[in-house]
Design a protein around this motif. Structure first.
Motif, PDB file in Angstrom:
ATOM      1  N   GLY A 141      41.358  -2.739  37.046  1.00  0.00           N
ATOM      2  CA  GLY A 141      41.955  -3.535  38.106  1.00  0.00           C
ATOM      3  C   GLY A 141      40.944  -4.380  38.847  1.00  0.00           C
ATOM      4  N   GLU A 142      39.789  -3.812  39.170  1.00  0.00           N
ATOM      5  CA  GLU A 142      38.792  -4.561  39.930  1.00  0.00           C
ATOM      6  C   GLU A 142      38.119  -5.646  39.112  1.00  0.00           C
ATOM      7  N   LEU A 143      37.911  -5.370  37.817  1.00  0.00           N
ATOM      8  CA  LEU A 143      37.230  -6.353  36.971  1.00  0.00           C
ATOM      9  C   LEU A 143      38.194  -7.349  36.334  1.00  0.00           C
ATOM     10  N   GLY A 144      39.496  -7.123  36.513  1.00  0.00           N
ATOM     11  CA  GLY A 144      40.482  -8.062  35.996  1.00  0.00           C
ATOM     12  C   GLY A 144      40.661  -8.014  34.494  1.00  0.00           C
ATOM     13  N   VAL A 145      40.568  -6.826  33.909  1.00  0.00           N
ATOM     14  CA  VAL A 145      40.782  -6.658  32.474  1.00  0.00           C
ATOM     15  C   VAL A 145      41.840  -5.588  32.261  1.00  0.00           C
ATOM     16  N   SER A 146      42.312  -5.455  31.024  1.00  0.00           N
ATOM     17  CA  SER A 146      43.303  -4.435  30.719  1.00  0.00           C
ATOM     18  C   SER A 146      42.640  -3.065  30.634  1.00  0.00           C
ATOM     19  N   PRO A 147      43.407  -1.976  30.849  1.00  0.00           N
ATOM     20  CA  PRO A 147      42.832  -0.633  30.683  1.00  0.00           C
ATOM     21  C   PRO A 147      42.254  -0.415  29.293  1.00  0.00           C
ATOM     22  N   PRO A 156      34.315   7.529  32.951  1.00  0.00           N
ATOM     23  CA  PRO A 156      35.312   6.460  32.840  1.00  0.00           C
ATOM     24  C   PRO A 156      36.714   6.943  32.503  1.00  0.00           C
ATOM     25  N   ALA A 157      36.837   8.102  31.850  1.00  0.00           N
ATOM     26  CA  ALA A 157      38.158   8.592  31.465  1.00  0.00           C
ATOM     27  C   ALA A 157      39.068   8.769  32.679  1.00  0.00           C
ATOM     28  N   SER A 158      38.495   9.093  33.821  1.00  0.00           N
ATOM     29  CA  SER A 158      39.299   9.308  35.027  1.00  0.00           C
ATOM     30  C   SER A 158      39.377   8.072  35.909  1.00  0.00           C
ATOM     31  N   LEU A 159      38.629   7.026  35.558  1.00  0.00           N
ATOM     32  CA  LEU A 159      38.506   5.877  36.455  1.00  0.00           C
ATOM     33  C   LEU A 159      38.953   4.562  35.827  1.00  0.00           C
ATOM     34  N   LEU A 160      39.438   4.584  34.582  1.00  0.00           N
ATOM     35  CA  LEU A 160      39.744   3.348  33.862  1.00  0.00           C
ATOM     36  C   LEU A 160      40.709   2.426  34.606  1.00  0.00           C
ATOM     37  N   PRO A 161      41.827   2.926  35.163  1.00  0.00           N
ATOM     38  CA  PRO A 161      42.731   2.003  35.852  1.00  0.00           C
ATOM     39  C   PRO A 161      42.052   1.258  37.005  1.00  0.00           C
ATOM     40  N   ARG A 162      41.227   1.966  37.776  1.00  0.00           N
ATOM     41  CA  ARG A 162      40.541   1.327  38.900  1.00  0.00           C
ATOM     42  C   ARG A 162      39.489   0.326  38.418  1.00  0.00           C
ATOM     43  N   ILE A 163      38.753   0.703  37.382  1.00  0.00           N
ATOM     44  CA  ILE A 163      37.746  -0.215  36.825  1.00  0.00           C
ATOM     45  C   ILE A 163      38.420  -1.471  36.305  1.00  0.00           C
ATOM     46  N   TRP A 215      35.518   3.797  42.626  1.00  0.00           N
ATOM     47  CA  TRP A 215      34.919   4.147  41.334  1.00  0.00           C
ATOM     48  C   TRP A 215      33.423   3.864  41.271  1.00  0.00           C
ATOM     49  N   ARG A 216      32.960   2.852  41.978  1.00  0.00           N
ATOM     50  CA  ARG A 216      31.525   2.528  41.904  1.00  0.00           C
ATOM     51  C   ARG A 216      30.665   3.649  42.492  1.00  0.00           C
ATOM     52  N   ALA A 217      31.121   4.222  43.578  1.00  0.00           N
ATOM     53  CA  ALA A 217      30.357   5.294  44.211  1.00  0.00           C
ATOM     54  C   ALA A 217      30.271   6.529  43.333  1.00  0.00           C
ATOM     55  N   VAL A 218      31.277   6.749  42.490  1.00  0.00           N
ATOM     56  CA  VAL A 218      31.250   7.899  41.592  1.00  0.00           C
ATOM     57  C   VAL A 218      30.088   7.772  40.604  1.00  0.00           C
ATOM     58  N   PHE A 219      29.806   6.558  40.155  1.00  0.00           N
ATOM     59  CA  PHE A 219      28.686   6.375  39.240  1.00  0.00           C
ATOM     60  C   PHE A 219      27.345   6.502  39.949  1.00  0.00           C
TER      61      PHE A 219
END
Length: 391
Positions: free
Chosen positions: A45-51, A36-43, A170-174
């Motif tokens: 943005g897609e879920l509609g929450v703040s970093p 998640p440290a490298s993917l927080l902005p994308r996560i 980001w989903r594919a990375v998990f």
């Protein structure tokens, strides 16, 4: 998978393949923890929450790891440790798959909590299992093998997640994290022998461990060492920028140098621990503490900055093997409880280091975090060596 075991593992049995399978598990767990440290902005943005809100995926993982490391060995005290290990690896697979399909933050946090529970339990049991797979005079080297998975994952997770997140999303990375855990599971199924639980177990054993003065002294030392590390390393970017003016590209190279040196320190640590535990206990924290100070003093030059990073990485690379082997030899009758306590101490140290370092960076500048972290590391190393030499 939840069957009780009465027969102990075969005495004198050596299974380096089993040790490697545990290392693969650590690689999968730690990579998943840090993705998640490298993917927080994308996560976010897609879920509609703040970093910042998305960042709580890291917090719940740590909380789950602390509680599981302390309590899971007691809850499953009659279960074959092979079965528990396989079950925890399956839990990591499920957690990563849930993250990959999470429709909202609640599901994401639940999945990350599951990962933390699996990680904490796995870490707590790993050293106890390793002592059943190799002779005692090879314990340090075996712990080095399993920590190699941690080192490689620590180096690879953030850059790999950043790169693949751009290519795949980001989903594919998990899903990749789940795949790594599947590989570990297959190798564990093939190589891990049956491992009976410790004869001394349960919450009473945990309480007995906490009443050991030597163990408490050692855990305090480990807290100081780890908190010293994360007081500085959490803020390595502002610290490096403040002393050198390094740009983002240079920082990436600097972290690569740190990572390579970390792997080398890990590789050396097992041989040193098996021969001279007290030297390792003092030496590795002193080396990475010196690296932190060198960054403050010599960071104005490019050579000095990169040399300091290499020294820092090499020194900390030897810390996990040293502290885990120390714990195994300090209280061999309660290995699982010591493992759980060590997990908890490291997770607390990560949080403590981030808080203390943040206060220092805001109040006195980034180099103050490096100086304070160095003092904590060296003090902890001296204290660990003084906490009776394990035999």
């Amino acid at each position: 998978m939840i069957n009780s075991v009465t027969a102990p593992a075969a005495p004198g049995r050596t299974s380096w393949a089993g040790v490697v399978s545990l290392s693969l598990g650590f690689f999968a767990f730690v990579m998943s923890e840090f993705l998640p440290a490298s993917l927080l902005p994308r996560i976010a943005g897609e879920l509609g929450v703040s970093p910042g809100t998305a960042g709580q995926t890291v917090t719940v993982t740590a909380v789950g790891a602390v509680l599981s490391g302390l309590l899971l060995p007691a809850w499953l005290r009659h279960v074959d440790r092979r079965h528990v290990t396989l079950g925890l690896t399956v839990a990591a697979i499920v957690a990563n798959l849930l993250v990959a399909v999470a429709p909202n933050l609640a599901v994401l946090l639940a999945a990350r909590l599951l990962l933390g529970v699996a990680l904490g339990g796995y870490w707590a049991l790993a050293i106890a299992i390793v002592t059943r797979l190799v002779p005692d005079d090879r314990l340090g080297r075996a712990v080095t093998v399993i920590n190699a998975g941690v080192s490689v994952a620590t180096i690879a997770a953030v850059p790999l997640g950043t790169w693949l997140g751009e290519l795949w999303g980001w989903r594919a990375v998990f899903l990749l994290g789940a795949g790594a855990a599947v590989l570990a599971l297959v190798v564990q199924v093939v190589t891990l022998p049956r491992v009976a639980p410790e004869s001394v177990g349960g919450l009473r054993a945990l309480g007995s461990a906490l009443r050991s003065g030597v163990l408490l002294l050692g855990l305090t030392a480990i807290l100081l060492i780890a908190a010293g590390q994360f007081t500085g390393f959490t803020y390595i970017r502002p610290a490096a920028e403040s002393v050198s003016g390094i740009d983002a590209g240079g920082l990436a190279v600097l972290l690569l140098v740190y990572g390579i040196a970390n792997v080398l320190g890990t590789a050396l640590s097992g041989f040193l621990v098996d021969r001279a535990m007290r030297v390792a206990a003092v030496g590795f924290p002193a080396v990475f503490g010196a690296g932190m100070l060198a960054m403050v003093v010599l960071g104005g030059s490019t050579i000095g900055l990169f040399a300091a990073a290499a020294l820092w990485g090499f020194g900390f690379g030897g810390v996990p093997t040293t502290t885990q082997t120390w714990g195994a030899r300090a209280d061999p009758e309660r290995l699982e409880q010591v493992g759980g306590l060590t997990v908890a101490v490291f997770q607390i140290a990560i949080a403590l280091g981030a808080v203390v370092g943040g206060l220092l960076v805001d109040g006195a500048g980034a180099t103050a975090a490096l100086i304070t972290g160095s003092i904590g590391a060296v003090s902890g190393g001296i204290l660990l060596a003084a906490a009776r030499r394990p035999t």
